[in-house]
Structures are given as structure tokens and as C-alpha cells.
Scaffold this active site. Structure first.
Site, PDB file in Angstrom:
ATOM      1  N   ASN A 210       0.861  -1.191   0.000  1.00 50.60           N
ATOM      2  CA  ASN A 210       0.000   0.000   0.000  1.00 50.60           C
ATOM      3  C   ASN A 210       0.893   1.234   0.000  1.00 50.60           C
ATOM      4  OD1 ASN A 210      -1.826   2.114   0.595  1.00 50.60           O
ATOM      5  ND2 ASN A 210      -3.153   0.697   1.698  1.00 50.60           N
TER       6      ASN A 210
ATOM      7  N   CYS B 289      -5.244   0.962  -1.208  1.00 46.59           N
ATOM      8  CA  CYS B 289      -5.874  -0.339  -0.938  1.00 46.59           C
ATOM      9  C   CYS B 289      -6.986  -0.623  -1.941  1.00 46.59           C
ATOM     10  CB  CYS B 289      -6.408  -0.385   0.483  1.00 46.59           C
ATOM     11  SG  CYS B 289      -7.542   0.961   0.889  1.00 46.59           S
TER      12      CYS B 289
ATOM     13  N   HIS C 292     -11.355   1.383   4.182  1.00 50.67           N
ATOM     14  CA  HIS C 292     -10.330   0.452   3.728  1.00 50.67           C
ATOM     15  C   HIS C 292     -10.979  -0.568   2.793  1.00 50.67           C
ATOM     16  CE1 HIS C 292      -6.739  -1.917   3.673  1.00 50.67           C
ATOM     17  NE2 HIS C 292      -7.308  -2.953   4.259  1.00 50.67           N
TER      18      HIS C 292
ATOM     19  N   ASP D 292      -5.562  -8.593   1.493  1.00 57.73           N
ATOM     20  CA  ASP D 292      -5.630  -7.339   2.254  1.00 57.73           C
ATOM     21  C   ASP D 292      -4.264  -6.660   2.188  1.00 57.73           C
ATOM     22  OD1 ASP D 292      -6.088  -5.268   3.951  1.00 57.73           O
ATOM     23  OD2 ASP D 292      -6.805  -6.466   5.627  1.00 57.73           O
TER      24      ASP D 292
END
Length: 1097
Positions: free
Chosen positions: A202, A207, A452, A469
């Protein structure tokens, strides 16, 4: 009395306020925060493994007898560990109940123990469970922090108030729910080892992009198409090459991959990397860009083959035989979430028939106004179906974006042929089976102000899901990927059924935002195998070289303390740069490649290496020091002495630093032809450099150097110079000395009949020469005029103001060009007849955007002033332009206003740009606006007001003059004065109404305020009815609104029975106004910060 109740479901996370979470510690009271207090961040519940969960209930009998001391509950066991609750009934040195979860056997546990738990502590309200106080946190317990909780759990004044219901018959009920979690060492977590996949780094707020890229990467057909895009001769920085590189590294890398190369190919700077965009919008923009890049290649049409479907919009008349249809394509479908329980309900709504009748009849070309049916049906669906869920909606009433967190279900298998193909048009191919399998779920966690993104993907469509993630990839089950992403509310069951308590509900802010389905019949083709042959060998070679370069850089960095660098300029470098990259001075050392050697290497050894590398004998080499002169030129100043040549390179570099040079820079003089070795240098010798200028071609080039006697005359070397230039031996030439070029050019003729020393010519000086010619023979007849031209010429990149990051065209101009010269050149390039219709705006380099104020007509004399920055030594090379509909001088004589007109019905805002002569009154604005808008009644009056910080700041009277400096970017608000105000009684009041929310107990205003008439004696309940009608807010949503009297940034909530005007003081409504009726909404009242996604390359 205690009770332990096992429970399988996991409680959802609660929003945490500014509650301080602290380990229990009895400390002395002193001012300021307690040293052990620590604010804990919210925990992402989904990143935690499964837990063993139990609920413990503790009834503290005779709590009044426990005052002044702490008390423990009985020990209870959760997850194989012993716990107890620790309470300070009269506070741990605070006026609040203090409560902690304690590891009961902490003193007997072995050294280095730790355990993680997500837990909630609650004081149960025995009169109404809805008012129970519950707080939740996650903590890792260890020997240093064996208890954790809340020093200020709730005020003692509330706890011990008999009417509040927290203590009944001297009994207090405490409840603890503990979920013990297995501790995962994410610092050393290896995604590749655990899952076989790697994540993406990131860059700050990327994201959203990472989740989309992982989704696209795990569609093998798409990945294969990207690999087959031709990039063999493509320079670095292209989008296809950057995407190929990223996919290759995802496929073969062992660690998380950087996306910087890709975002750089998008034309993004670091600012863009910290700006969170919308993943749905990025998906559309990226696919459009790739579709364009694939044109003319073997993978042309891939985007359409994968994602393109078609639907038919139709209008069918009921009373006559007429039907209008229009076919449209789509790459994704935006489905309503609000009001829909699942995907099928959204599709039902998508194809729902709208009746066009009454005042809304259809105007057909042949039959006139007719009752008709309007709708949409699908002609075909794509192999890969992308469903964008409309989780964010704009609330017109409050001028904000709101997130829809409602529960919305989506199936593992989606059948779009259901109910006999009700979604399909008559012309659809019914032989195609539209049964889809879920491939990926993109999740948004958070609210409208930010959040997020992450993705759940099953790459092979097996039962195994993976959560991507950012850098971390974990294995997940189907429940986590589907059911837990539906959104909505989650309930905790009754804690004590005998008390008849309602369950607690928690809104789930993490929910699905985008779904990707793959058609079963196309599964084998889409989820295909990739071979190594699908990856271009050139790409592999290029990436291997990049990896080798990175390793070499790492090695160089590790060995940097042993090495040093220096730069040597040769005649070859001077000839390569002069007349191309530069015209003044001799060389740009920034373009000279550094030589890396050991610090302790003797310089004589360097000479040996030069002899091997360039074939220059050691005895033919003479190295010179460079130095900066007082006139800011940079020239060779003297040769290295024999002693200096015996130094090591490190010692020479130290000497250069002592001479105020940041690095060691040398010039290499080589023996001239017809000499075997360098002549011994005497005090009378000077080294001069020569440039040749051709006025006919307007070219300047470096032709070499000569070692001359200072006592000789320039006329003595004219034959030699003619020979070097290829002129006739008797060619009449003129010589100029290049003296300096900043801030002004100084290039003066040389007297050829006196010595070099009398001409004040010394080592390192530059002489320019040319054929003698008349001044009117060429555009730049001599070196001096050519240097003036070069010094002042400026390539300016022009950009459309509405596209501030894209160069539109470039022009070569002179810094001395006047304002008129510049606009004439631009107009000529654009094919415009009237240059005065151009408006220019200056550039702000550090923000990479235009200034707010444009350049006024003829307000800046020269181009150099237009490009000059605040720092006088810096200039920009960018200007923005607009094409106006009227000449700029005429426009500057007008006031330009951006007007927001609030329609009476429907409740919408329309924006207008209005121009009026300077000196106009607001009555002129009203007259102009009435000709542009539709009023609810012909005799309606208009009210003009200005909004500042989301409050009404000023109301303008029609007779007032318009402020000529009104910012056109700040809208002037205009609304119809409601008819009800005309019948207002003498004691009725027109009040300001504001929208607000509370942030850390401070009032924050948002949205557009408005005026509202409140009648004498009118209760809030009646006012609410009228406001709900004004904004057309559904009952379910309106029930969440709160009303307050707001004055001086303080709010006092109102009850339905309150007579509202009794709170307001009688003040002039058109003066400064500090009293308002406030509307507080439960939805997050912040506009979504997303900026439009743009890919510039």
C-alpha cells in the site's frame, strides 16, 4: 452470584469513542493524563482468527459496602485460561466507575506468557436494557499488562442514581464477554508460504487499487491477455509493460509487490497515491485505458469479450402499435442496495416497468402523447459479470453522501435465467445458460469519509477462499467471504432472559461493494491454465536485469564505505553536449557518468586504467582541476601537480571538498596529434577551448582545445582555426570571448592584433569564432546575437485549464515576448481569429496545478514574468489556457457569479453562471435569473444569501450593489420565498436552520442551511411534519433525525412538545445570527473525499 454462558457467534466490533483504555493501576492523583493511559485503535475483527467465546455475569450484592476499595469477581475460564473482573466501585482515583478484565493466575504463569482477547464489559440497566453501558476492546495480555480495561467506565453520579436503574436493591449486575484468540505473529507472517499467493504494498491510500488488481490478476484469461500485449520495443513507463511486470511478479514473487511502477505509468505523483479513489470508478477507467492500448494487437477486443454485455431500453405504447428500442452495452452493472434485500431484488428493480401516463405521458413521433410502458431487458450477459453495489448515495436534502450499510445478500451461484428468463429480452439467445459462480467479493470497510478496501477471491473457483488485504494474504472460509460481507446489523442475544432485556444491535460497516461472477459455461475458458510460454521472453529478461540491478545496488550500498566516485570530462563529452544539450560553458557534469573506485586506489593507477579503457597512453594524459569562477561560470583552472597525482583518489576527493566542490571533477587533456607526449607546461602557457558558430545554419559546436603562449596573438592561430573548421586558409574570421551568461549574456569581440594576455585571456577561457558576415545577412549574424536568442528562448507547454495534468501543445517563444506576442502565437496555433478571447493562468509547480487567479489582460509585460516563480531563480515552463466566448477585456468589465438556485419543487439545486456589468445591483441579478429558471408561481419573489462555513452569513437586499470581488467559485444562493411567509403573523419568526453533527462533543456544520418560518406557539412536532414534507424524507430515515436549539456553537436538544420560538431571542434576521434550529442526522455527514480517477498516459 456468577454465571458463565458459552456462545459460538462472535460479537461484532463496536465503534470506540475517545475512551481511554488502561491497565488497572492504583496511582496517585495528579494533573494531566495518567502515565499508564493509552488510546487503543479500533480492531479489524475480520483479521482475527476464530475464538473461544463465553459470557460471564456477576451480580455484586450490597455494592454500597464495597466503597473505597476494589473488588474481584469469581474466576471463570475461557479458552483454557483463567479470568476475573476487577472493579473499583467508587473509581480508581477518578469520579467514574473503573472496571478491568484481569488474568486471574498471572503471578503463577511462566516467563514470557501472553494471550490475546477481544472482550466487552457492561453495566446492565435493570430498568431498561437499552440503556446498559457496554464497552469493548481487544488487548494482548502479558506479565507487564495482566489487566486491561476502562478507568473512566461511567460517571459515578449516573451509576448511583436510583432513578437510572444501574443499581437496584443495592445490587449491580456486571457482564463480561470474552473471546480468547490465538495470537498470530503477523510481523513474521509469510503469505506465500501460508497461501501460495503474495500481496501488494500500500503506497499510502491505494488499498482500493490493490483489491481491484488482485481481482483482475486472478482472472487467468485477463492475465494471459495482458501478457500477450506487445511490449518488446516499449520504453519503460508504459501501462502495458508496468501491468505485465506487476502480474509477473505476483505470479513468481515470494514477497509483497510494489505498485509504484504501475502508478507511475498512470502519470500519478505521490499526491495521487495518498488520495483514496473509488474502486468502481478505477475499474472503469483502467479497463477503458487497456481497451484502447490493446487496439491493433493480437489481444484487441479482450475487454469486450470478458466484460461486455448488452441491454435493450424500450418504450412501448399501450393504446397504439408503437415501440421504441435502443441497444446499449455495459461493462458492469450498478445495482441498488437501498430497498433491496439481495441481488435478485436488485435485478427485479433493474427491469421493473415504469408506466408513463397522466402528466407523464410519452410523446411519440407518430401518435403524439400516449400511455406507455418504459423498461429495460438484457440481450446478453458477459462471461465475467461485474456487479457494482450502490453502497454510497447522495442525499439531496442534506447535501451529503451517505453510506448504505443495509443487509444485502448475494448467492454463491447466481441464476439470471430464473423465472423463465424474466430478465431477458425477446431477442436474447435462450440457448446460452446464464448461471454464474461467484469469483470475488471486494469489500469496503468504513464510512463515507474514508475506509479500507480488501478482496475475498477464490482463484480456481474451489471451496477455498483467500483474503487479499494489501500485503497480507490469508485463507478464509465461505462464511467469512459471503455472509459476513452482507452488511446490516448484528445482534447479541439476551444476556439475562429473566430481566426481559432487548438484544443489543451493532451496524456492520464492512460490507461487499463489488462482486465478480464467472459464467459456468465459460468457466474453463476464463479460468484457464497459463504456461510459461504465455510470458514474453523479453519481459523475463528485462525483469531479471531489473532484479540484478537491484542486487548490485544493494551490494554497492553495503560496500559504499570502501568506495568513492569521481567524474572526468573529456573532449568527447564536450563535443557531445555543446550545441545539443547546452550552449554556454563547457560541460554539464550531471550528465557525466561517475567512475566508482576504491578510496585507497592511487591516482596513477587510475591513469593506467584510463590507458586500458580509452587507449590513451599514460604520458599523453594531463588532468585539470575545475573551479567555479566569480561570474558563476565553471572552467578548468590548473593541472594536477606531480605530488597530487601521487595521492589516492580518496585524498584527491578530500582536497576537492576543501576547495568547496561537492565532488571530485576533473578534465582530461590529451596530447595533440603530431606529438608523442604532452609538452612541458610553462608559466606562459594557457589552455583555451574553441567553439565554432555557423550563422547560416544557426549551429554551434565544440571543435577542440589548444595549448598556446599567452604572449602570442589571436591572429597567429587564425590559420590553425581555419584548418580545424575546414575553411580556406585565408578565410576572414572573427573571434568572440564567451565571458558569462547569467544573469545577462556577455560575449565580446576579441582584438586579434594584441596578445592573449592583453586581451585578459587565461587558462580555461572559451573563444567562439565564425566567418565574418554582414549584420543583415542572417537572423542571428554573430555569436553574441545567437547567444541572446538561445538565452531567451523558452519552450512553453500549454495545457487546457479543464485538463490541468495533460500537455495540449508546446510552443517555442522568447522570454522577452510581450503579453500580446504570447496570446497571438497561441491563437495562431489554435486557429483562432481573436487572441483577446484567450485567458492564461500561471502554474504552481509544487502543487502541479494552476493558480486560482488568472492573468489579467496585459497585466504582465513579458513571458519571463508569466513563468517566474516566487523564488526569483526558478521558472516554470507551463501555462494554462481557456477559450472564452467573449474577449477578455470585456469579461473583466463584468462580474461573474456562480449562482445556486434552490427550486421550490422538487427540492433540487441548479447551478447557473451569470455575468453582469460591474456596479450592478442584486435586483439586476434577480431579473437575469428569473429569465433562466422556472418558478413555482409567476409572482414569486427571490431571496439571495451567502453561506460561510455551512451557516447563513449574509442576506442581500435587491438594492445592494454586487461586490465586484465576489469569488466566482463560491456560489451565491438564491431561493424562492415561500408563499407562507407572505401570510406570516407579527409574532411569527423566520429562523436559520443548519445541519450539524458532533465530533468529540464539538458541533460541526455541514450541508446547505436554509430559512424556515416558525409560527407563534408552534410545537416541534408540527414543525417536524413540515420539514419532513419539505425534504421528502422517508419515515424510517426521518425518525433518526434530532432537532436542537443551536446558539454560539452549543446545542440543546428539543422535545416534540417544546414551543420552539420561546427559545429564540428577537433579533434582526438579516444581521449577524447566532441562533439556529439545528438538524442532527445519524448518517455520517461528510462528503465523500474521492476525487475523479484519471490515468494520464
Amino acid at each position: 452470584m456468577t454465571m458463565v454462558t458459552p456462545r459460538a457467534p462472535e460479537p461484532p466490533p463496536q465503534d470506540q469513542d475517545e475512551e481511554m483504555l488502561v491497565p488497572q493501576q492504583e496511582v496517585e492523583v495528579f494533573e494531566g493524563p495518567q502515565p499508564m493511559e493509552e488510546s487503543m485503535p479500533a480492531v479489524d475483527n475480520e483479521s482475527l482468527p476464530d475464538a473461544s467465546t463465553s459470557r460471564f455475569t456477576w451480580k455484586i450484592e450490597s455494592i454500597s459496602k464495597h466503597s473505597g476499595r476494589k473488588t474481584h469477581s469469581d474466576v471463570f475460564v475461557v479458552g483454557g485460561y483463567s479470568w476475573r473482573v476487577l472493579v473499583f466501585p467508587t473509581g480508581n482515583n477518578v469520579n467514574h466507575l473503573s472496571m478491568y478484565l484481569d488474568v486471574a493466575d498471572a503471578k503463577s504463569l511462566p516467563t514470557g506468557w501472553s494471550r490475546s482477547a477481544q472482550f466487552s464489559l457492561a453495566v446492565i440497566n435493570q430498568l431498561d436494557s437499552k440503556h446498559s453501558v457496554r464497552k469493548e476492546v481487544t488487548h494482548t495480555f502479558n506479565s507487564r499488562e495482566s489487566d486491561w480495561g476502562f478507568t473512566s467506565f461511567m460517571p459515578l453520579i449516573d451509576l448511583y442514581d436510583p432513578s437510572k436503574g444501574y443499581i437496584v436493591n443495592d445490587q449491580c449486575i456486571i457482564e463480561a464477554e470474552v473471546a480468547v484468540r490465538k495470537i498470530v505473529d503477523y510481523w513474521n507472517y509469510d503469505s506465500k508460504k501460508e497461501t501460495g499467493y503474495v500481496g501488494l504494498k500500500n503506497q499510502g491510500a491505494t488499498c482500493y487499487m490493490n483489491s481491484l488488481l488482485q481481482t483482475l490478476y486472478h482472472i487467468p484469461y485477463f492475465r494471459k491477455a495482458v501478457y500477450h500485449m506487445p511490449t518488446v520495443d516499449t520504453p519503460s513507463g508504459s501501462i502495458p509493460l508496468a501491468l505485465q511486470s506487476l502480474f509477473y511478479r505476483l505470479q513468481h514473487g515470494d514477497n509483497s509487490i510494489s505498485t509504484k511502477e504501475l502508478t507511475k505509468s498512470f502519470g500519478w505523483d505521490s499526491y495521487e497515491s495518498f488520495m483514496q479513489h473509488d474502486v468502481q470508478e478505477l475499474n472503469r477507467v483502467l479497463c477503458e485505458k487497456l481497451e484502447d492500448k490493446m487496439k491493433g494487437t493480437i489481444v484487441e477486443g479482450t475487454i469486450q469479450k470478458l466484460f461486455e454485455g448488452h441491454h435493450m431500453n424500450y418504450i412501448e405504447c399501450i393504446g397504439v402499435d408503437y415501440k421504441s428500442t435502443r441497444k446499449e452495452s455495459f461493462y458492469d452493472l450498478a445495482l441498488d442496495v437501498k430497498g433491496c434485500s439481495d441481488v435478485y431484488a436488485s435485478f427485479d428493480k433493474y427491469v421493473a416497468v415504469e408506466m408513463l401516463d397522466g402528466d407523464n405521458k410519452y410523446q411519440s413521433e407518430k401518435y403524439g402523447l400516449q400511455d406507455a410502458k418504459k423498461g429495460m431487458l438484457f440481450i446478453d450477459f458477459p462471461p465475467v459479470l461485474q456487479l457494482q453495489l450502490k453502497r454510497f448515495e447522495y442525499d439531496h436534502a442534506r447535501d451529503i453522501m451517505v453510506k448504505i450499510n443495509d443487509r444485502y445478500e448475494f448467492p454463491l451461484q447466481l441464476d439470471l435465467d430464473r423465472d423463465d428468463g424474466k430478465y431477458l429480452s425477446p431477442e436474447a439467445d435462450r440457448s446460452v445458460r446464464n448461471l454464474y459462480t461467484l469469483h470475488s467479493v471486494l469489500v469496503h470497510s468504513g464510512g463515507v469519509s474514508g475506509g479500507h478496501y480488501y478482496a475475498f477471491i477464490r482463484p480456481t473457483l474451489s471451496n477455498q477462499w483467500y483474503k487479499f488485504d494489501d500485503e497480507r494474504v490469508t485463507k478464509e472460509d465461505t462464511k467469512r467471504a459471503l455472509e459476513e460481507q452482507y452488511g446490516g446489523e448484528e445482534e447479541l442475544p439476551h444476556t439475562n432472559p429473566g430481566l426481559n432485556m432487548n438484544p443489543l444491535k451493532f451496524t456492520k460497516y464492512s460490507n461487499a461493494y463489488m462482486l465478480v461472477y464467472i459464467r459456468e459455461s465459460d468457466k474453463e475458458k476464463i479460468v484457464c491454465d497459463l504456461e510459461e510460454t504465455d510470458i514474453n521472453e523479453d519481459l523475463k529478461t528485462r525483469l531479471r536485469k531489473e532484479d540484478e540491478d537491484k542486487e548490485n545496488k544493494k551490494k554497492e550500498k553495503a560496500e559504499a564505505h570502501m568506495f568513492t566516485t569521481f567524474k572526468v570530462a573529456r573532449d568527447h563529452d564536450l563535443a557531445a553536449q555543446i550545441g545539443r544539450d547546452m550552449f554556454f560553458d563547457l560541460v554539464d557534469y550531471e550528465k557525466i557518468h561517475p567512475i566508482r573506485v576504491l578510496k585507497d586506489m592511487p591516482f596513477n593507477q587510475v591513469k593506467e586504467e584510463f590507458s586500458k579503457e580509452f587507449g590513451i597512453p599514460v604520458h599523453s594524459q594531463r588532468f585539470w582541476w575545475w573551479s567555479k569562477r566569480q561570474n558563476n561560470t565553471y572552467r578548468p583552472t590548473r593541472p594536477l601537480t606531480q605530488q597530487e597525482e601521487s595521492y589516492t583518489v580518496g585524498q584527491l576527493k578530500d582536497a576537492a571538498i576543501r576547495m568547496n566542490s561537492s565532488e571530485l571533477r576533473l578534465y582530461l587533456e590529451v596530447v595533440q596529434e603530431n606529438h608523442l607526449t604532452l609538452a612541458s607546461r610553462t608559466k606562459d602557457d594557457i589552455l583555451l577551448f574553441f567553439k565554432l558558430y555557423d550563422p547560416e545554419k544557426e549551429e554551434l559546436r565544440y571543435v577542440g582545445n589548444l595549448l598556446l603562449k599567452a604572449s602570442s596573438k589571436p591572429s597567429d592561430i587564425v590559420p590553425k582555426l581555419n584548418e580545424i573548421a575546414g575553411f580556406q586558409p585565408d578565410e576572414d574570421i572573427e573571434l568572440y570571448e564567451e565571458i558569462k551568461f547569467e544573469p545577462n549574456i556577455m560575449c565580446e569581440p576579441v582584438d586579434c592584433d594584441v596578445s592573449f594576455s592583453l586581451n585578459q585571456i587565461a587558462d580555461g577561457d572559451i573563444l567562439c569564432y565564425q566567418k565574418r558576415c554582414s549584420l543583415d545577412q542572417h537572423r542571428h549574424p554573430n555569436v553574441s546575437s545567437f547567444f541572446e536568442y538561445v538565452h531567451n528562448r523558452q519552450v512553453v507547454h500549454f495545457r487546457l485549464l479543464e485538463k490541468p495534468k495533460q500537455d495540449d501543445f508546446s510552443l517555442e517563444l522568447s522570454k522577452r515576448s510581450t503579453y500580446d506576442d504570447v496570446v497571438e502565437k497561441v491563437a495562431q496555433h489554435l486557429g483562432m481569429d481573436d487572441p483577446s478571447k484567450l485567458r492564461l493562468t500561471q502554474h504552481i509547480p509544487h502543487l502541479q496545478q494552476p493558480k486560482h487567479q488568472y492573468i489579467k489582460y496585459r497585466s504582465i509585460d513579458h513571458l519571463s514574468d508569466m513563468l517566474l516563480l516566487r523564488n526569483p531563480n526558478q521558472m516554470s515552463d507551463i501555462l494554462y489556457y481557456e477559450i472564452l466566448d467573449i474577449p477578455l477585456p470585456e469579461l473583466q468589465g463584468l462580474i461573474t457569479l456562480r449562482v445556486a438556485f434552490h427550486q421550490a419543487t422538487p427540492n433540487e439545486v441548479l447551478f447557473h453562471i451569470i455575468r453582469l456589468p460591474k456596479g450592478s445591483a442584486y435586483s439586476d441579478l434577480i431579473d437575469d435569473l428569473k429569465s433562466k429558471v422556472k418558478l413555482s408561481r409567476s409572482d414569486a419573489e427571490l431571496r439571495l444569501f451567502q453561506v460561510n462555513n455551512n451557516k447563513i452569513w449574509k442576506v442581500y437586499q435587491p438594492t445592494e450593489k454586487i461586490d465586484a470581488v465576489h469569488d466566482p467559485n463560491v456560489p451565491l444562493h438564491v431561493e424562492e420565498i415561500p408563499e407562507e411567509e407572505e401570510s406570516a403573523g407579527p409574532r411569527d419568526r423566520l429562523v436559520h436552520v443548519v445541519h450539524f453533527f458532533k465530533d468529540n462533543q464539538h458541533i460541526q456544520y455541514y450541508g446547505v442551511p436554509f430559512f424556515f418560518l416558525i409560527r407563534e406557539g408552534e410545537a416541534l412536532s408540527d414543525i417536524k411534519v413540515r420539514i419532513q414534507k419539505k425534504f421528502e424524507v422517508p419515515d424510517e430515515q426521518f425518525l433518526k433525525w434530532k432537532f436542537a436549539y443551536v446558539a454560539y456553537n452549543r446545542s440543546d436538544y428539543l422535545q416534540d412538545s417544546d414551543i420552539v420560538l420561546s427559545r429564540f431571542q428577537q433579533k434582526n434576521i438579516y444581521g449577524p445570527w447566532e441562533q439556529s434550529l439545528g438538524l442532527e442526522h445519524s448518517d455520517m455527514p461528510t462528503k465523500r473525499a474521492n476525487q475523479p480517477v484519471k490515468i494520464y498516459n
